[in-house]
Motif scaffolding. Structure first.
Motif, short mmCIF file in Angstrom:
data_model
loop_
_atom_site.label_atom_id
_atom_site.label_comp_id
_atom_site.label_asym_id
_atom_site.label_seq_id
_atom_site.Cartn_x
_atom_site.Cartn_y
_atom_site.Cartn_z
N LYS A 188 0.85 -1.19 0.00
CA LYS A 188 0.00 0.00 0.00
C LYS A 188 0.89 1.24 0.00
O LYS A 188 1.77 1.38 0.86
CB LYS A 188 -0.91 0.00 1.24
CG LYS A 188 -1.83 1.21 1.31
CD LYS A 188 -2.71 1.13 2.56
CE LYS A 188 -3.64 2.31 2.67
NZ LYS A 188 -4.49 2.24 3.90
N ASN A 189 0.64 2.14 -0.97
CA ASN A 189 1.48 3.33 -1.13
C ASN A 189 0.65 4.59 -0.92
O ASN A 189 -0.13 5.00 -1.80
CB ASN A 189 2.11 3.34 -2.53
CG ASN A 189 3.11 4.47 -2.70
OD1 ASN A 189 3.54 5.08 -1.72
ND2 ASN A 189 3.50 4.73 -3.94
N PRO A 190 0.80 5.27 0.21
CA PRO A 190 0.04 6.51 0.47
C PRO A 190 0.32 7.60 -0.57
O PRO A 190 -0.56 8.43 -0.84
CB PRO A 190 0.52 6.93 1.86
CG PRO A 190 1.01 5.67 2.49
CD PRO A 190 1.60 4.88 1.37
N LYS A 191 1.51 7.61 -1.15
CA LYS A 191 1.85 8.65 -2.12
C LYS A 191 1.05 8.52 -3.40
O LYS A 191 0.91 9.50 -4.16
CB LYS A 191 3.36 8.58 -2.43
CG LYS A 191 3.89 9.80 -3.18
CD LYS A 191 5.40 9.78 -3.29
CE LYS A 191 5.91 11.02 -4.01
NZ LYS A 191 7.38 11.04 -4.12
N GLU A 192 0.49 7.36 -3.66
CA GLU A 192 -0.34 7.14 -4.84
C GLU A 192 -1.82 7.03 -4.44
O GLU A 192 -2.51 6.11 -4.82
CB GLU A 192 0.10 5.87 -5.58
CG GLU A 192 1.44 5.98 -6.26
CD GLU A 192 1.77 4.73 -7.05
OE1 GLU A 192 1.61 4.75 -8.28
OE2 GLU A 192 2.20 3.74 -6.45
N MET A 193 -2.25 7.99 -3.64
CA MET A 193 -3.65 8.01 -3.18
C MET A 193 -4.01 6.69 -2.51
O MET A 193 -5.08 6.13 -2.72
CB MET A 193 -4.59 8.31 -4.35
CG MET A 193 -4.34 9.65 -5.02
SD MET A 193 -5.45 9.94 -6.43
CE MET A 193 -7.04 9.94 -5.61
N ASN A 194 -3.07 6.16 -1.70
CA ASN A 194 -3.26 4.89 -0.99
C ASN A 194 -3.55 3.72 -1.93
O ASN A 194 -4.34 2.83 -1.61
CB ASN A 194 -4.39 5.01 0.04
CG ASN A 194 -3.97 5.84 1.25
OD1 ASN A 194 -2.82 5.76 1.70
ND2 ASN A 194 -4.88 6.66 1.76
N ALA A 195 -2.89 3.75 -3.08
CA ALA A 195 -3.05 2.65 -4.03
C ALA A 195 -2.55 1.34 -3.40
O ALA A 195 -1.57 1.33 -2.66
CB ALA A 195 -2.26 2.94 -5.31
N GLU A 196 -3.24 0.25 -3.71
CA GLU A 196 -2.89 -1.07 -3.17
C GLU A 196 -2.80 -2.09 -4.30
O GLU A 196 -3.53 -2.01 -5.28
CB GLU A 196 -3.94 -1.53 -2.14
CG GLU A 196 -4.09 -0.60 -0.95
CD GLU A 196 -5.11 -1.12 0.05
OE1 GLU A 196 -5.08 -2.34 0.34
OE2 GLU A 196 -5.95 -0.32 0.52
N HIS A 197 -1.90 -3.04 -4.11
CA HIS A 197 -1.77 -4.12 -5.08
C HIS A 197 -1.13 -5.32 -4.38
O HIS A 197 -0.44 -5.16 -3.38
CB HIS A 197 -0.93 -3.70 -6.28
CG HIS A 197 -1.08 -4.61 -7.46
ND1 HIS A 197 -0.04 -5.30 -8.02
CD2 HIS A 197 -2.18 -4.94 -8.19
CE1 HIS A 197 -0.48 -6.03 -9.04
NE2 HIS A 197 -1.78 -5.81 -9.17
N ASN A 198 -1.39 -6.53 -4.90
CA ASN A 198 -0.80 -7.72 -4.29
C ASN A 198 -0.58 -8.81 -5.33
O ASN A 198 -1.11 -8.74 -6.45
CB ASN A 198 -1.70 -8.24 -3.15
CG ASN A 198 -3.05 -8.70 -3.65
OD1 ASN A 198 -3.18 -9.73 -4.30
ND2 ASN A 198 -4.09 -7.91 -3.35
#
Length: 225
Positions: free
Chosen positions: A131-141
């Protein structure tokens, strides 16, 4: 009838959401977080051995306070960490006693792979979540399937050998056909050249004989007056 100014204002109000959606779409295309565990999603491990579970992530605009977690069978947390930025190494927030982080994020790749000692009970799904807060909390797995075995079974290469042998035989046959074809064409070419030489030679002999006959006829004595 509505005033012209009011109509223009209404038109501007209607076009604003479309522009906003377009801008949001372009932003979403630019901020793409992606997590990968490699091409092979099935990992084989011997019972009682240590196995490495790979995971890397990529992001177009970098990261800050990035959060990553490894799950066993989608629910059980076996490793949880945080990364401040690209210049810092991951900080462990929680880890199963048998799990350790073996990756690094200060190098070329953002590597958050782990290593774990396994037994038969550890077979299952292992999910790497970011989860990356810098990318509008984008998530991937991405998920790996772990299979624990008593011993590694050697791969049967019989079918591969048959296929390779068959292909090799066909290639050899094709080369042989091409060689035979070239030889036959060469023989035919030589034969045609000999025929041409014979025809030329025959024609020369005929012309010579005709010339001699004419010469003899011309040597007859003229009739007496």
């Amino acid at each position: 009838m509505a005033p012209a100014g009011g109509s223009g204002s209404g038109s501007g109000a209607r076009s604003w959401p479309a522009a906003a959606l377009l801008g949001f779409h372009l932003f979403a295309m630019a901020v793409t977080l992606e997590v990968s565990v490699g091409k092979n999603h099935l990992v084989m491990a011997l019972n009682g051995s240590e196995v490495q579970l790979p995971c890397i992530f990529t992001t177009c605009i970098g990261f800050k306070d990035l959060d990553f977690t490894w799950y066993y069978n989608s629910t059980e947390v076996i490793y949880h960490g945080n990364i401040k930025n690209k210049a810092s190494e991951p900080t462990m927030l929680y880890a199963d006693p048998r799990v350790r982080l073996i990756g690094t994020t200060t190098g070329r790749e953002n590597n958050i792979s782990i290593s774990i000692f396994v037994d038969f009970d550890d077979a299952g799904k292992y999910t790497c979540h970011v989860k990356n807060p810098k990318e509008m909390n984008a998530e991937h797995n991405a998920t790996i399937i772990l299979k624990v075995v008593q011993e590694m079974v050697p791969m049967d290469n019989t079918l591969t050998r048959i296929i390779v042998g068959t292909v090799g035989g066909l290639v050899g046959l094709l080369i042989l056909i091409l060689i035979i074809k070239k030889i036959v064409l060469l023989i035919l070419k030589k034969s045609q050249e000999k025929k041409k030489e014979c025809l030329v030679s025959s024609s020369g002999i005929d012309n010579t004989e005709n010339g001699l006959a004419g010469s003899k006829a011309g040597q007859k004595a003229p009739p007496k007056a």
